[in-house]
Design an enzyme around this catalytic site. Structure first.
Site, PDB file in Angstrom:
ATOM      1  N   GLY A  53       0.747  -1.246   0.000  1.00 47.41           N
ATOM      2  CA  GLY A  53       0.000   0.000   0.000  1.00 47.41           C
ATOM      3  C   GLY A  53       0.780   1.301   0.000  1.00 47.41           C
ATOM      4  O   GLY A  53       0.223   2.343   0.294  1.00 47.41           O
ATOM      5  N   TRP A  55       1.981   2.966  -2.543  1.00 47.96           N
ATOM      6  CA  TRP A  55       1.509   3.877  -3.588  1.00 47.96           C
ATOM      7  C   TRP A  55       0.168   4.478  -3.166  1.00 47.96           C
ATOM      8  O   TRP A  55      -0.090   5.652  -3.378  1.00 47.96           O
ATOM      9  CB  TRP A  55       1.373   3.163  -4.939  1.00 47.96           C
ATOM     10  CG  TRP A  55       2.695   2.992  -5.638  1.00 47.96           C
ATOM     11  CD1 TRP A  55       3.910   2.933  -5.044  1.00 47.96           C
ATOM     12  CD2 TRP A  55       2.923   2.899  -7.048  1.00 47.96           C
ATOM     13  NE1 TRP A  55       4.892   2.775  -6.000  1.00 47.96           N
ATOM     14  CE2 TRP A  55       4.305   2.758  -7.230  1.00 47.96           C
ATOM     15  CE3 TRP A  55       2.086   2.901  -8.169  1.00 47.96           C
ATOM     16  CZ2 TRP A  55       4.882   2.633  -8.511  1.00 47.96           C
ATOM     17  CZ3 TRP A  55       2.654   2.776  -9.444  1.00 47.96           C
ATOM     18  CH2 TRP A  55       4.050   2.647  -9.601  1.00 47.96           C
ATOM     19  N   ASP A 110      -5.825  -5.375  -4.998  1.00 50.98           N
ATOM     20  CA  ASP A 110      -4.707  -6.330  -4.965  1.00 50.98           C
ATOM     21  C   ASP A 110      -5.238  -7.724  -4.676  1.00 50.98           C
ATOM     22  O   ASP A 110      -6.338  -7.899  -4.172  1.00 50.98           O
ATOM     23  CB  ASP A 110      -3.679  -5.940  -3.894  1.00 50.98           C
ATOM     24  CG  ASP A 110      -2.310  -6.553  -4.173  1.00 50.98           C
ATOM     25  OD1 ASP A 110      -1.412  -5.816  -4.617  1.00 50.98           O
ATOM     26  OD2 ASP A 110      -2.136  -7.779  -3.963  1.00 50.98           O
ATOM     27  N   ASP A 126      -8.026 -10.430  -8.475  1.00 52.36           N
ATOM     28  CA  ASP A 126      -7.003 -10.617  -9.502  1.00 52.36           C
ATOM     29  C   ASP A 126      -7.301  -9.661 -10.653  1.00 52.36           C
ATOM     30  O   ASP A 126      -8.361  -9.738 -11.259  1.00 52.36           O
ATOM     31  CB  ASP A 126      -7.096 -12.090  -9.954  1.00 52.36           C
ATOM     32  CG  ASP A 126      -6.153 -12.427 -11.086  1.00 52.36           C
ATOM     33  OD1 ASP A 126      -5.510 -11.504 -11.630  1.00 52.36           O
ATOM     34  OD2 ASP A 126      -6.070 -13.627 -11.442  1.00 52.36           O
ATOM     35  N   ASP A 151       1.449  -1.104 -10.094  1.00 43.34           N
ATOM     36  CA  ASP A 151       2.810  -1.506  -9.707  1.00 43.34           C
ATOM     37  C   ASP A 151       2.864  -3.030  -9.587  1.00 43.34           C
ATOM     38  O   ASP A 151       3.688  -3.584  -8.869  1.00 43.34           O
ATOM     39  CB  ASP A 151       3.151  -0.836  -8.370  1.00 43.34           C
ATOM     40  CG  ASP A 151       4.618  -1.015  -7.982  1.00 43.34           C
ATOM     41  OD1 ASP A 151       5.447  -1.193  -8.896  1.00 43.34           O
ATOM     42  OD2 ASP A 151       4.923  -0.983  -6.780  1.00 43.34           O
ATOM     43  N   LYS A 191       4.131  -0.647 -14.142  1.00 41.42           N
ATOM     44  CA  LYS A 191       5.434  -1.308 -14.100  1.00 41.42           C
ATOM     45  C   LYS A 191       5.576  -2.243 -15.298  1.00 41.42           C
ATOM     46  O   LYS A 191       4.628  -2.941 -15.679  1.00 41.42           O
ATOM     47  CB  LYS A 191       5.520  -2.124 -12.808  1.00 41.42           C
ATOM     48  CG  LYS A 191       6.698  -3.088 -12.780  1.00 41.42           C
ATOM     49  CD  LYS A 191       7.432  -3.091 -11.495  1.00 41.42           C
ATOM     50  CE  LYS A 191       6.750  -3.847 -10.387  1.00 41.42           C
ATOM     51  NZ  LYS A 191       7.297  -3.477  -9.083  1.00 41.42           N
TER      52      LYS A 191
HETATM   53  C1  LIG Z   1       5.461  -4.674  -5.907  1.00 41.18           C
HETATM   54  S1  LIG Z   1       3.961  -5.050  -5.128  1.00 41.18           S
HETATM   55  C2  LIG Z   1       3.134  -3.506  -5.173  1.00 41.18           C
HETATM   56  C3  LIG Z   1       3.652  -2.556  -4.153  1.00 41.18           C
HETATM   57  C4  LIG Z   1       2.737  -1.357  -3.950  1.00 41.18           C
HETATM   58  N1  LIG Z   1       2.675  -0.555  -5.130  1.00 41.18           N
HETATM   59  C5  LIG Z   1       3.204  -0.532  -2.801  1.00 41.18           C
HETATM   60  O1  LIG Z   1       3.708   0.551  -3.057  1.00 41.18           O
HETATM   61  O2  LIG Z   1       3.050  -0.932  -1.640  1.00 41.18           O
HETATM   62  C6  LIG Z   1       3.150  -6.015  -6.325  1.00 41.18           C
HETATM   63  C7  LIG Z   1       1.781  -6.449  -5.950  1.00 41.18           C
HETATM   64  O3  LIG Z   1       1.151  -6.973  -7.106  1.00 41.18           O
HETATM   65  C8  LIG Z   1       0.168  -7.859  -6.661  1.00 41.18           C
HETATM   66  N2  LIG Z   1      -0.336  -8.681  -7.773  1.00 41.18           N
HETATM   67  C9  LIG Z   1       0.393  -9.548  -8.515  1.00 41.18           C
HETATM   68  N3  LIG Z   1      -0.420 -10.136  -9.437  1.00 41.18           N
HETATM   69  C10 LIG Z   1      -1.643  -9.606  -9.269  1.00 41.18           C
HETATM   70  C11 LIG Z   1      -2.886  -9.797  -9.919  1.00 41.18           C
HETATM   71  N4  LIG Z   1      -2.984 -10.669 -10.908  1.00 41.18           N
HETATM   72  N5  LIG Z   1      -3.933  -9.087  -9.497  1.00 41.18           N
HETATM   73  C12 LIG Z   1      -3.808  -8.220  -8.459  1.00 41.18           C
HETATM   74  N6  LIG Z   1      -2.675  -8.000  -7.824  1.00 41.18           N
HETATM   75  C13 LIG Z   1      -1.603  -8.679  -8.217  1.00 41.18           C
HETATM   76  C14 LIG Z   1       0.877  -8.638  -5.598  1.00 41.18           C
HETATM   77  O4  LIG Z   1      -0.061  -9.209  -4.711  1.00 41.18           O
HETATM   78  C15 LIG Z   1       1.734  -7.559  -4.945  1.00 41.18           C
HETATM   79  O5  LIG Z   1       1.147  -7.087  -3.753  1.00 41.18           O
END
Ligand SMILES: C[S@@+](CC[C@H](N)C(=O)[O-])C[C@H]1O[C@@H](n2cnc3c(N)ncnc32)[C@H](O)[C@@H]1O
Lengths: 475, 966
Positions: A53, A55, A110, A126, A151, A191
């Site tokens: 969280g 962002w 997320d 998802d 992200d 990203k």
């Molecule tokens: C790098 S983290 C994001 C960090 C966040 N932006 C922050 O600043 O705290 C990547 C996130 O992408 C989520 N994620 C990966 N695949 C996903 C999907 N198919 N749907 C939703 N979230 C997904 C993961 O659960 C993870 O929490």
């Protein structure tokens, strides 16, 4: 490795904790904003793949709470613990009386749950799933978002082309949602993985946005393939139907020729982060000049538990124990020794455990203290030891010896070593032969004593003949 | 035709399949074929360029193969894979997770939860989407007659079952059944129709077997579909990537490098530690010969029997007498002395014990040691008694008795040869004894230096003059036969738990300790020198035998293979504090130990636990640095990586094979850079990386076919709590005034300057601070009598330093001569070239950065009132690569670049105005490309593996012939 080792390796990890961000990623968004001013005029935003969280924190503070955030200064909002020691330089710019911007709408999505944030609506799902997309779109019925950020990243498998493909799928998922909710002229930040053939994908973003940049914030590691696309001025082609997005965009665009030549459209690559900003490859001292004394801080938001934590059976213990667990284990061991209730049978296991703990936390003061206590307890036991215990105790004492020293070589008989072989053996042999020939028994005996050989000459010769063969079995 | 020809590729083994007697494996874009019965390589065929193979399927008649990877498919003939004149190849729009090849069509399941049906000439005929639209990590297509059922594994813990050939509503098919039970991504699904079980595995570290009540299509027709969990297995310590079900068992392989073989009821049949910690993506079984083949992401490929043939015996002594010590004799016979001093002899043939002798005098204390040849053993007592027994045609005979003059306790007894041994008595008195004509003769006595625990724990002869002992404190002492006192003392070779074992291997001495360290020493002119140290994954190392190291990990007895770096056998025995023995013949390996007052004997059929290596594994993770060179008429690759090892591989003459010579595990952290130099007639290798460590190695040609590599010196600074963890990113070796200087680029913005002293020690001379930026590369060159050093950092500048000034003594502050901004951010690779035209010299700098940019700068260096460097003209290109550029090299009027994007690009350039033309491109299947090196006319690209390619283009070929460029 102590608890500070991650602080030592990663400046942004440390800074994120100091400033109360849930993840170091916050700086990436802030640095992108610094360069592209993506929050200007934004009231409605979507944060895809938001957990844990950071962002969303940025969005909440910038849009909902209306703060200006100075990256280099300390902020004290959302801290979960003791970080509140404000220092004068980095006076927080939050005006607590300032009205919250109630017409701001932030939706965060997320797979993982995340703890609440002011002004942020949270969904769990998802983003590549159609139903999740529908749900998000539902929140923007009648309105449109000004900004969509994503992200998202998969848990990488190590097979890079697959990871890159999945990353591209996440981007497509995000883009699909974006096309439904973003207003014309809006901004999309996501990203990407800069790997094999990702230019094929990023190039196609130009069909939907007027301006596209590939951006690398200095808070993203140089060695990492991560980068971001900043797409501005959403401008879908006439009659564009988001549902049919796939024909417009596809990573398997077969027309490679147009993309491989030097003349193709090249999306500008932009590095952002102020020149003076830290970069995440450099090793910085823990104590930075002009800053308050370094102090270890626990993470703002502990990591969300991985799936295997809830697995039914006990897993084989992870090779690196967490510090907390180590301490608890060590505490038990120490106490069992102090109270004399240790069990001989489990000692070998205990020893391995101790060694593991030590390996992982050599510099931790609490652990050091335990080890000292253990040493004392062991010494006490040693006083009334019995024979079987002897070796085990020896092992335990071993743990007390925390000093590591290098191999040390000395040559007490330097001259002898330097001397040629002749001096050491042949010469002696020759002399022996001489004495023998002259039947000088007294001198011969003396010579034997001198060279420290006690066997009689005949046996000795036989011995020499035998060891000539060394490794061959003569039985 | 391509100008590049693949010679050799080593990277993740991404797929394996056994068809008849063939093992088919996908390594990069190559399909390699091995014979299962001969365990030999047969042939390879290039399927894709720059794309890894993720699957291979055959048709029913097994005369065709469908090979797929990413979005690509290809159909080739089989088994004459090289015969197929024309390959059918196509690309679909989505990542293929599973495929099946039928006689007149083929079907594919994609990551977007879609089923594609293609005609035999690879045109898409039909697309069916599952109603649940999401990304998948795995899918399995089950075909029965004309019915296709798809099982798809989602990101979020479900297996979806749908039947696209029956339920198809305008190209959308409903989910008929969801299997729920996992708690994470589903990485692999398999279905075994005959037994009606589905297997799935996940990142929740478990695998589940699901039982169907009837055949899948039958079951799916029911209103109440019954698929229930048969068993769920745990055991992996990390994500499980692959699973497969067979008639009697199922197998799982994962990120932890382990492969488990389970019975359908979930009992563990066998656990295999396969590829040194690298992830397992590829496994298959041949049910006929009961063998499993396992591929690792280190490129290793090995074959194991499914069942290890291990016999566990309990051999209680008559009247359950408690044994004190045991030892093996020949023919698996065992001798044991009991706590009551009774000596027993076990005949393996008759499976019975015989009482040999009652040794009243050895009742309370007895040492038992067998000689290396296992024909003799000694009993030694508390009052200096020694009894020697010899085995002679299934009989034990006492051949001699001896009592030392001191009549004191014998602390330790070491056989040195079959007829000589060393004993240690009180006050550190060592006796060298010689058995001659059934008589024990004292050769000489020695003193072990004073210490708290003054006794020896191991000993070996080195040559006929020297023997070496290890003591209880972890020190080594070298004795000359004719000297009472040690002539050399090497302290702290192991920790204070002592030296457990010493052995001689050719000219090297190996020592083991209870600190998990194997140290190797060289002996030159009778001086013992540390050659290398190796950290093993368990602490108590007890014995070394050829490639095997025997030891204890916690309560387990462990047999570890040094070459494979993995555990071959492990068994609970209670730990190392017990009497035990171990013998090995070519086919068998026996272990005996005393536990709970009973003798346990384990007979291991060695072939059943020992893998057959079809391909030797390379680095476990990414290779950060690699150098290729010719030395004494042979080609070598020296590489270092994230796995902290340095590996020396020999490349055969036409670069189609590599053979691992050394795998050196000495670095404390990852290795970032390797440099080599010929210095004072020695080939020196410097490696450096994390924890600010530099290690100097010397390569020597021992006898013509084997090179040795010795660790000369390891430099690192011990940190205190507040120091940040600095990494050395790169090294530059500079020779000046007969002295070798080492310039190290550091991640904290410092340049560390070292020199090599006469004893080959790395001595720190000075630290020069650039700025708080990570210095990524460092190079230097001589130009008109000037020596110039160039550093590059994460700030994108080329920084020039005057080496003369840097080496000056007593100068407080040292500043660079000039800086030139070339990149927006970090520079990852650099090369330079000096050339003359019209009597003027210029330097060309080629850099590649994190910003996708290739920059070529033409510089002029002048020296009027100090050095001055001007950029005359430059060329940049940010279009050919789309990721970090990690390698650049100039070769005459061509230059080469590689990037993480898996492309190698070649440009032609002109010196005058730096006009550059893009010439050609090669796509490699190696991911995470970290750079490349040239060897002859071959290019070695490295990253997550190595790709050796040959340049076929004529004008390049000429280039390589000119030795100046190599
Ligand atoms: C790098 S983290 C994001 C960090 C966040 N932006 C922050 O600043 O705290 C990547 C996130 O992408 C989520 N994620 C990966 N695949 C996903 C999907 N198919 N749907 C939703 N979230 C997904 C993961 O659960 C993870 O929490």
């Amino acid at each position: 490795m102590g608890k500070t080792s991650k602080d030592k390796r990663d400046i942004y990890y440390r800074k994120a904790k100091e400033q109360g961000w849930r993840a170091r990623s916050a700086f990436k968004l802030l640095q992108i904003d610094e360069k592209f001013d993506i929050f200007k005029g934004v009231t409605k935003a979507v944060d895809l793949c938001a957990a844990p969280g950071s962002w969303s924190q940025v969005l909440s503070r910038k849009l909902y709470l209306g703060e200006t955030i100075n990256i280099t200064e300390k902020c004290t909002l959302f801290h979960t613990d003791d970080i509140a020691e404000k220092n004068n330089v980095g006076e927080s710019q939050v005006d607590s009386k300032k009205l919250k911007n109630e017409n701001v709408k932030i939706v965060a999505v997320d797979l993982q749950p995340m703890s609440p944030l002011p002004g942020v609506i949270q969904l769990q799902g998802d983003i590549t799933k159609y139903s999740t997309a529908q749900e998000i779109i539902g929140h923007f019925e009648g309105t449109k978002a000004d900004l969509v950020v994503c992200d998202g990243a998969p848990d990488v498998t190590g097979l890079h082309c697959m990871d890159i493909y999945i990353q591209a799928q996440l981007l497509l998922g995000a883009l699909h949602i974006t096309c439904h909710v973003l207003k014309v002229g809006g901004t999309f930040v996501a990203k990407i993985f800069r790997g094999k053939d990702n230019d094929l994908l990023t190039n196609q973003l130009l069909t939907l946005f007027t301006e596209v940049f590939v951006v690398k914030p200095s808070s993203s590691r140089n060695s990492s393939i991560e980068a971001f696309v900043v797409c501005q001025k959403y401008n879908p082609p006439q009659g564009f139907e988001p549902k049919l997005m796939t024909p417009y965009l596809n990573i398997s665009n077969k027309d490679f020729s147009s993309l491989e030549g030097v003349n193709r459209v090249i999306i500008p690559f932009v590095v952002c982060g102020d020149v003076s900003a830290y970069d995440s490859d450099t090793t910085y001292p823990l104590q930075l000049e002009g800053e308050a004394p370094y102090k270890y801080r626990p993470p703002v938001q502990p990591p969300i538990s991985p799936p295997y934590y809830s697995s039914k059976k006990e897993d084989t213990p992870p090779s690196t124990l967490s510090l907390k667990k180590s301490k608890d284990q060590l505490k038990n061991i120490v106490e069992s020794f102090e109270s004399g209730s240790y069990k001989l049978k489990s000692l070998n296991n205990t020893l391995d455990k101790l060694n593991n703990i030590r390996k992982n936390s050599e510099k931790d003061s609490v652990i050091q203290e335990y080890i000292e206590r253990l040493g004392k307890a062991v010494n006490k036991i040693t006083e009334n030891k019995n024979d079987t215990l002897e070796e085990i105790i020896e092992n335990l004492k071993a743990l007390d010896l925390s000093k590591k020293e290098d191999i040390f070589v000395s040559n007490p008989m330097e001259d002898l070593l330097q001397a040629s072989e002749e001096l050491r053996s042949s010469k002696v042999e020759k002399r022996m032969q001489e004495l023998k020939n002259s039947n000088d028994l007294t001198n011969l005996e003396e010579l034997y004593n001198e060279v420290n050989i006690v066997a009689d000459e005949k046996t000795f010769q036989e011995f020499l003949a035998h060891i000539e063969l060394l490794d061959t079995c003569t039985c | 035709m391509s100008v590049f020809k693949n010679k050799l590729i080593r990277t993740d083994v991404t797929y394996l399949k056994i068809v008849n007697d063939y093992i088919l494996t996908g390594i990069g874009g190559d399909l390699q074929i091995f014979s299962l019965s001969n365990e030999m390589f047969i042939t390879k065929v290039k399927i894709f360029s720059g794309q890894k193979i993720y699957g291979v399927e055959t048709n029913k008649s097994k005369n065709k193969l469908l090979v797929y990877g990413g979005m690509y498919i290809k159909v080739i003939d089989f088994p004459n894979v090289n015969n197929s004149k024309e390959h059918l190849m196509s690309s679909v729009k989505e990542w293929i997770l599973d495929a099946k090849l039928l006689d007149n069509k083929l079907c594919l399941a994609t990551m977007n939860n879609k089923l594609l049906i293609l005609s035999s000439n690879l045109d898409v005929e039909k697309e069916v989407l599952c109603e649940e639209r999401c990304i998948l990590y795995s899918a399995f297509i089950s075909i029965n007659k004309n019915e296709i059922v798809v099982m798809s594994g989602t990101v979020f813990s479900e297996v979806l079952i749908w039947w696209p050939t029956k339920y198809d509503n305008n190209g959308i098919s409903p989910v008929l059944k969801k299997l729920t039970g996992h708690k994470g991504v589903i990485f692999s699904i398999d279905y075994h129709a005959e037994t009606g079980v589905i297997c799935s595995c996940s990142d929740d570290r478990s695998a589940i077997l699901w039982k169907l009540k009837s055949d899948i299509t039958q079951e799916l027709k029911k209103s109440n579909i019954d698929i229930s969990i048969l068993t769920q297995v745990h055991g992996h310590s990390s994500r499980i990537f692959r699973c497969k079900v067979f008639h009697d068992f199922f197998i799982t392989g994962g990120e932890d490098s382990l492969v488990f073989i389970w019975s359908h009821s979930g009992d563990l049949i066998r656990k295999i530690e396969a590829h040194q910690g690298s992830s397992i993506w590829a496994i298959d079984v041949d049910e006929g010969t009961k063998q499993i083949v396992i591929g690792g992401s280190n490129s290793g490929l090995s074959l194991f029997p499914i069942n290890s043939d291990i016999e566990n015996l309990k051999l209680s002594l008559p009247k359950l007498e408690p044994p004190n010590s045991i030892c093996f004799m020949s023919n698996n016979n065992i001798a044991s002395i009991t706590e009551n001093g009774n000596l027993y002899y076990y005949l393996d043939k008759s499976k019975s014990w015989f009482l040999v002798e009652k040794h009243e005098e050895l009742k309370y204390y007895c040492l038992m040691q067998s000689s290396k040849c296992k024909k003799l053993f000694a009993l030694a007592g508390y009052k200096g008694q020694i009894f020697l027994y010899k085995e002679d045609s299934n009989n034990l005979k006492l051949i001699c008795k001896y009592i030392t003059l001191r009549e004191s306790r014998i602390y330790s007894f070491h056989w040195l040869t079959c007829n000589t041994f060393l004993i240690c008595q009180d006050n550190g008195i060592l006796l060298l004894l010689f058995l001659h004509k059934n008589n024990i003769n004292l050769i000489s006595t020695y003193n072990l230096p004073q210490s708290k625990e003054r006794w020896t724990t191991s000993a070996t002869f080195f040559n006929k003059e020297l023997f070496i002992v290890g003591d209880r404190k972890g020190h080594l002492y070298v004795y000359s036969i004719s000297n009472k006192e040690p002539i050399q003392i090497i302290k702290r070779v192991h920790n204070h738990l002592g030296v457990t074992h010493l052995s001689l291997d050719k000219n090297q001495l190996n020592s083991l300790g209870r600190n998990g360290i194997l140290r190797t020493f060289n002996i030159q002119n009778n001086v013992v020198k540390v050659a290398a140290s190796n950290k093993l994954p368990f602490l108590w190392l007890a014995k070394i035998l050829n490639n095997l190291i025997i030891g204890f990990s916690g309560n387990n007895f462990v047999i570890w293979d040094y070459k494979l770096r993995s555990i071959l056998f492990e068994k609970e025995c209670g730990g190392g504090h017990r009497s035990w023995d171990f013998i090995k013949t070519s086919n068998n390996c026996n272990v005996a130990y005393v536990k709970d007052k009973i003798i346990h004997c384990v007979k291991i059929d060695w072939n059943s636990v020992c893998p057959k290596e079809l391909i030797e594994g390379l680095h476990v993770n990414q290779i950060n640095s690699l150098v290729a060179f010719n030395y004494m008429n042979k080609k070598y690759l020296v590489s270092g990586g994230e796995d902290t090892t340095i590996q020396i591989n020999e490349l055969n003459n036409n670069c189609t094979l590599i053979k691992k010579l050394h795998n050196l595990k000495s670095h404390l952290s990852n290795v970032r850079t390797i440099k080599h130099v010929l210095w004072k007639n020695q080939k020196l290798i410097f490696s450096a990386g994390g924890r600010a460590q530099i290690i100097l190695w010397a390569i020597k040609n021992e006898n013509n076919d084997c090179i040795s590599c010795n660790e000369f010196c390891s430099y690192y600074e011990s940190m205190n709590t507040d120091d940040a963890e600095m990494r050395i990113m790169d090294l530059y070796l500079h020779i000046h005034n007969e002295k070798l200087y080492i310039f190290a680029a550091c991640s904290n913005g410092f340049i560390k300057i070292f020199y090599l002293d006469d004893s080959n020690k790395i001595i720190l001379k000075e630290n020069v601070f650039y700025k708080l930026k990570c210095i990524t590369k460092i190079i230097g060159f001589n130009f008109d009598k000037h020596s110039i050093l160039v550093t590059l950092a994460t700030d994108g500048f080329l920084i020039f330093w005057d080496i003369k000034k840097l080496l000056e003594e007593n100068v407080q502050e040292k500043y660079p001569v000039q800086s030139i901004k070339c990149h927006q951010s970090g520079i990852n690779s650099v090369d330079h070239k000096i050339y003359k035209s019209n009597n003027e010299s210029y330097v060309i700098f080629l850099t590649g950065g994190d910003d996708n940019l290739i920059a070529l700068n033409k510089l002029k260096i002048t020296n009027i009132n100090g050095l001055k460097i001007d950029v005359l003209c430059n060329y940049t290109n940010s279009g050919v690569h789309c990721s970090q550029i990690t390698g650049t090299k100039i070769l005459d009027n061509y230059f080469f670049t590689v990037s993480i994007d898996q492309r190698l690009c070649v440009f032609e350039w002109t010196s005058k105005k730096l006009e550059c033309n893009f010439c050609t491109l090669y796509k490699t299947a190696i991911s995470d490309v970290q750079g490349f090196d040239f060897i002859d006319n071959k290019i070695v690209i490295f990253g997550n593996g190595v790709d050796v390619i040959k340049c076929m283009f004529k004008s390049y070929m000429c280039l390589f012939k000119n030795p100046n460029y190599l």
